[in-house]
Design a protein around this motif. Structure first.
Motif, PDB file in Angstrom:
ATOM      1  N   SER A   1       6.768  -0.736 -12.698  1.00  0.00           N
ATOM      2  CA  SER A   1       6.112  -0.228 -13.908  1.00  0.00           C
ATOM      3  C   SER A   1       4.668   0.200 -13.672  1.00  0.00           C
ATOM      4  O   SER A   1       3.983   0.626 -14.599  1.00  0.00           O
ATOM      5  N   ASP A   2       4.179   0.096 -12.435  1.00  0.00           N
ATOM      6  CA  ASP A   2       2.793   0.471 -12.148  1.00  0.00           C
ATOM      7  C   ASP A   2       2.555   1.961 -12.370  1.00  0.00           C
ATOM      8  O   ASP A   2       3.405   2.802 -12.042  1.00  0.00           O
ATOM      9  N   ASP A   3       1.384   2.261 -12.885  1.00  0.00           N
ATOM     10  CA  ASP A   3       0.948   3.642 -13.032  1.00  0.00           C
ATOM     11  C   ASP A   3       0.569   4.182 -11.654  1.00  0.00           C
ATOM     12  O   ASP A   3      -0.114   3.503 -10.891  1.00  0.00           O
ATOM     13  N   LEU A   4       1.002   5.389 -11.328  1.00  0.00           N
ATOM     14  CA  LEU A   4       0.704   5.973 -10.019  1.00  0.00           C
ATOM     15  C   LEU A   4      -0.473   6.948 -10.079  1.00  0.00           C
ATOM     16  O   LEU A   4      -0.622   7.800  -9.199  1.00  0.00           O
ATOM     17  N   ALA A   5      -1.317   6.785 -11.099  1.00  0.00           N
ATOM     18  CA  ALA A   5      -2.442   7.716 -11.268  1.00  0.00           C
ATOM     19  C   ALA A   5      -3.386   7.698 -10.078  1.00  0.00           C
ATOM     20  O   ALA A   5      -3.911   8.752  -9.674  1.00  0.00           O
TER      21      ALA A   5
ATOM     22  N   TYR B   1       3.490   0.221   6.639  1.00  0.00           N
ATOM     23  CA  TYR B   1       4.479   0.412   5.580  1.00  0.00           C
ATOM     24  C   TYR B   1       4.385  -0.617   4.460  1.00  0.00           C
ATOM     25  O   TYR B   1       5.008  -0.459   3.417  1.00  0.00           O
ATOM     26  N   HIS B   2       3.656  -1.689   4.687  1.00  0.00           N
ATOM     27  CA  HIS B   2       3.538  -2.700   3.629  1.00  0.00           C
ATOM     28  C   HIS B   2       2.188  -3.392   3.726  1.00  0.00           C
ATOM     29  O   HIS B   2       1.864  -4.006   4.736  1.00  0.00           O
ATOM     30  N   ASN B   3       1.399  -3.265   2.686  1.00  0.00           N
ATOM     31  CA  ASN B   3       0.138  -4.000   2.631  1.00  0.00           C
ATOM     32  C   ASN B   3      -0.238  -4.233   1.180  1.00  0.00           C
ATOM     33  O   ASN B   3       0.472  -3.807   0.272  1.00  0.00           O
TER      34      ASN B   3
ATOM     35  N   LYS C   1      -2.710   6.139   9.711  1.00  0.00           N
ATOM     36  CA  LYS C   1      -2.169   7.441   9.311  1.00  0.00           C
ATOM     37  C   LYS C   1      -1.350   7.364   8.031  1.00  0.00           C
ATOM     38  O   LYS C   1      -1.269   8.329   7.275  1.00  0.00           O
ATOM     39  N   VAL C   2      -0.711   6.198   7.793  1.00  0.00           N
ATOM     40  CA  VAL C   2       0.110   6.018   6.585  1.00  0.00           C
ATOM     41  C   VAL C   2      -0.130   4.624   6.024  1.00  0.00           C
ATOM     42  O   VAL C   2      -0.124   3.643   6.766  1.00  0.00           O
ATOM     43  N   VAL C   3      -0.341   4.554   4.707  1.00  0.00           N
ATOM     44  CA  VAL C   3      -0.503   3.276   4.009  1.00  0.00           C
ATOM     45  C   VAL C   3       0.583   3.172   2.941  1.00  0.00           C
ATOM     46  O   VAL C   3       0.718   4.074   2.106  1.00  0.00           O
ATOM     47  N   GLY C   4       1.353   2.091   2.967  1.00  0.00           N
ATOM     48  CA  GLY C   4       2.339   1.839   1.921  1.00  0.00           C
ATOM     49  C   GLY C   4       1.835   0.731   1.016  1.00  0.00           C
ATOM     50  O   GLY C   4       1.851  -0.437   1.390  1.00  0.00           O
ATOM     51  N   THR C   5       1.352   1.084  -0.165  1.00  0.00           N
ATOM     52  CA  THR C   5       0.838   0.076  -1.088  1.00  0.00           C
ATOM     53  C   THR C   5       1.999  -0.694  -1.716  1.00  0.00           C
ATOM     54  O   THR C   5       3.137  -0.239  -1.710  1.00  0.00           O
ATOM     55  N   THR C   6       1.700  -1.880  -2.253  1.00  0.00           N
ATOM     56  CA  THR C   6       2.717  -2.714  -2.889  1.00  0.00           C
ATOM     57  C   THR C   6       2.656  -2.481  -4.396  1.00  0.00           C
ATOM     58  O   THR C   6       1.639  -2.763  -5.021  1.00  0.00           O
TER      59      THR C   6
ATOM     60  N   LEU D   1       1.129   5.970   0.093  1.00  0.00           N
ATOM     61  CA  LEU D   1       2.387   6.102  -0.619  1.00  0.00           C
ATOM     62  C   LEU D   1       2.750   4.798  -1.330  1.00  0.00           C
ATOM     63  O   LEU D   1       2.537   3.713  -0.783  1.00  0.00           O
ATOM     64  N   PRO D   2       3.325   4.881  -2.528  1.00  0.00           N
ATOM     65  CA  PRO D   2       3.756   3.658  -3.213  1.00  0.00           C
ATOM     66  C   PRO D   2       5.033   3.111  -2.594  1.00  0.00           C
ATOM     67  O   PRO D   2       5.826   3.855  -2.014  1.00  0.00           O
TER      68      PRO D   2
END
Length: 201
Positions: free
Chosen positions: A162-166, A34-36, A153-158, A181-182
């Motif tokens: 204001s980050d672009d989610l492209a 969930y957080h990396n 199975k799930v990665v939660g990016t940090t 997932l952001p």
């Protein structure tokens, strides 16, 4: 020096109950992270790291903090030193992280992903650097394949608000089977006094 007794099948498992819980229940469970600090760009582009420095030190502020505490010049942390020079300075720092999770993580990763059981230090740094780099050129060491190998199975990016989610969108469009997932990380706005890049009007 090969170390046969530090990272083994019972590492950090100090009772029969712990061994049973880990081996019979937890060991083969998927990772829901969930957080990396993985870069969504690196995942989207399936980055192939050229050196162990890029994958280990390039953005790891925990290692940076340990190196600074060890008196390492900033040139070898976030500066313009070569990847080999930076790795050597990290290797010189590793023995001083004994009893810190960084010491465990360093040697677990060397063993699990690179088959190296030597204790990393300044004397063997260059040999280990080249061994790791050779493996990193293989296709199964790309970012997406490493995540598959780890049963993620799930990665939660940090992500800053204001980050672009492209890049998240590209990962989804590419039908990558691992969810990326952001996650909301508004540190700059909460700790405004600690950031010189915050605009003040």
């Amino acid at each position: 020096m090969a170390n046969q007794h530090f990272i083994n099948d019972s590492f950090l498992l100090h009772s029969e109950t712990a061994k049973k819980l880990y081996n019979d229940f937890a060991k083969n469970e998927p990772i829901l992270d969930y957080h990396n600090h993985l870069s969504p760009k690196d995942i989207a582009e399936d980055r192939q790291f050229k050196t162990i420095t890029q994958i280990w030190i390039e953005g790891d502020h925990y290692k940076w903090r340990a190196m600074r505490a060890n008196g390492i010049d900033e040139k070898y942390i976030t500066g313009n030193a070569s990847d080999l020079e930076k790795f050597k300075k990290w290797a010189e720092t590793v023995p001083y992280t004994l009893r810190n999770p960084l010491y465990h993580w360093t040697h677990m990763e060397l063993k699990l992903y690179f088959g190296i059981t030597e204790l990393l230090n300044g004397d063997n740094a260059e040999v280990i650097y080249h061994k790791c780099n050779e493996l990193l050129q293989k296709r199964d060491y790309s970012v997406k394949n490493l995540l598959r190998k780890l049963n993620v199975k799930v990665v939660g990016t940090t992500d800053d608000p204001s980050d672009d989610l492209a890049f998240h969108k590209k990962i989804q469009e590419d039908n990558y089977e691992i969810k990326v997932l952001p996650s909301f990380r508004p540190d700059k706005y909460i700790n405004v006094e600690n950031h010189t890049d915050f605009l003040v009007f």
